[in-house]
Design an enzyme around this catalytic site. Structure first.
Site, short mmCIF file in Angstrom:
data_model
loop_
_atom_site.label_atom_id
_atom_site.label_comp_id
_atom_site.label_asym_id
_atom_site.label_seq_id
_atom_site.Cartn_x
_atom_site.Cartn_y
_atom_site.Cartn_z
CG HIS A 267 22.27 -52.44 -32.38
ND1 HIS A 267 23.61 -52.28 -32.19
CD2 HIS A 267 21.66 -51.54 -31.56
CE1 HIS A 267 23.83 -51.33 -31.29
NE2 HIS A 267 22.65 -50.86 -30.89
CE LYS B 16 27.36 -42.29 -27.75
NZ LYS B 16 25.99 -42.80 -27.87
NE ARG C 96 20.03 -52.17 -23.89
CZ ARG C 96 21.02 -51.32 -23.97
NH1 ARG C 96 22.21 -51.73 -24.36
NH2 ARG C 96 20.86 -50.05 -23.64
CB SER D 117 27.77 -50.24 -29.04
OG SER D 117 26.75 -50.57 -29.93
O1 PNS Z 1 22.59 -45.87 -30.05
P1 PNS Z 1 22.22 -44.70 -29.17
O2 PNS Z 1 23.39 -43.76 -29.01
O3 PNS Z 1 21.60 -45.11 -27.88
O4 PNS Z 1 21.09 -43.91 -29.99
C1 PNS Z 1 20.47 -42.75 -29.46
C2 PNS Z 1 19.76 -42.00 -30.60
C3 PNS Z 1 20.78 -41.63 -31.68
C4 PNS Z 1 18.69 -42.87 -31.20
C5 PNS Z 1 19.11 -40.74 -29.97
O5 PNS Z 1 20.06 -40.02 -29.24
C6 PNS Z 1 18.51 -39.85 -31.05
O6 PNS Z 1 17.42 -40.10 -31.51
N1 PNS Z 1 19.29 -38.83 -31.46
C7 PNS Z 1 18.93 -37.95 -32.54
C8 PNS Z 1 18.70 -36.53 -32.05
C9 PNS Z 1 17.27 -36.37 -31.61
O7 PNS Z 1 16.34 -36.57 -32.36
N2 PNS Z 1 17.14 -36.02 -30.32
C10 PNS Z 1 15.86 -35.81 -29.69
C11 PNS Z 1 15.29 -37.11 -29.20
S1 PNS Z 1 13.75 -36.81 -28.41
#
Ligand code: PNS
Length: 160
Positions: free
Chosen positions: A17, A41, A94, A131
């Site tokens: 990250h 979560k 990745r 993570s």
């Molecule tokens: O580190 P992660 O858990 O892979 O991150 C995922 C994250 C938080 C970037 C993604 O789930 C997100 O953007 N969540 C916010 C809610 C949202 O906007 N959802 C619609 C995405 S199209």
């Protein structure tokens, strides 16, 4: 002003990250690392802890970029972008396995709010890193030094 957000759970931030955030900081005037809150979560670190770890990791980084801030957000990442005048989302990719879901999210976010998503290839050194894996390895006493910032390493060791 060109602004980007690097959104994620960051539970905890890894060197993968951090590498993406630092590289993004060289392309944009301002970068916001946004810790997204997902109530469904379970996390090892609280939002405040995750934000502090990111701040400390950035300040300890050899580049220590001064155009990166850390924030938190509920709800949709595009609403966060709208409220902060952010035009772009930066994500690390990745492997091909990341691509399908990331592409769907990028297209959804563009259709919702015209926000662009830029994918940056993860440094191959960190291609296998997540993570979740870091937490699992650390929980069972494995060595994750070199995979996470020193402040994170210390916290993981304290909690093992
Ligand atoms: O580190 P992660 O858990 O892979 O991150 C995922 C994250 C938080 C970037 C993604 O789930 C997100 O953007 N969540 C916010 C809610 C949202 O906007 N959802 C619609 C995405 S199209």
């Amino acid at each position: 002003m060109r602004r980007a957000v690097c959104p994620g759970s960051f539970d905890p931030i890894t060197n993968g990250h951090l590498d993406i955030v630092v590289r993004a900081s060289r392309l944009f005037d301002e970068v916001v690392v946004a810790v997204l809150i997902n109530k469904n979560k379970a996390t090892l670190f609280t939002v405040e802890e995750r934000m502090d770890l990111i701040r400390e990791a950035l300040s300890e980084h050899p580049s220590a970029p001064n155009n990166v801030t850390v924030d938190t957000a509920h709800g949709l990442v595009v609403d966060f972008c709208r409220s902060r005048g952010i035009q772009s989302i930066v994500k690390g990719l990745r492997a091909v396995s990341d691509f399908d879901y990331e592409l769907q999210m990028a297209q959804m976010n563009n259709s919702l709010a015209g926000v662009e998503t830029l994918f940056m290839s993860t440094n191959p050194q960190y291609a296998f890193l997540s993570s979740s894996l870091v937490k699992e390895v650390a929980r069972y006493g494995g060595d994750v030094s070199g995979l996470v910032p020193d402040v994170v390493l210390k916290q993981l060791r304290d909690r093992a």
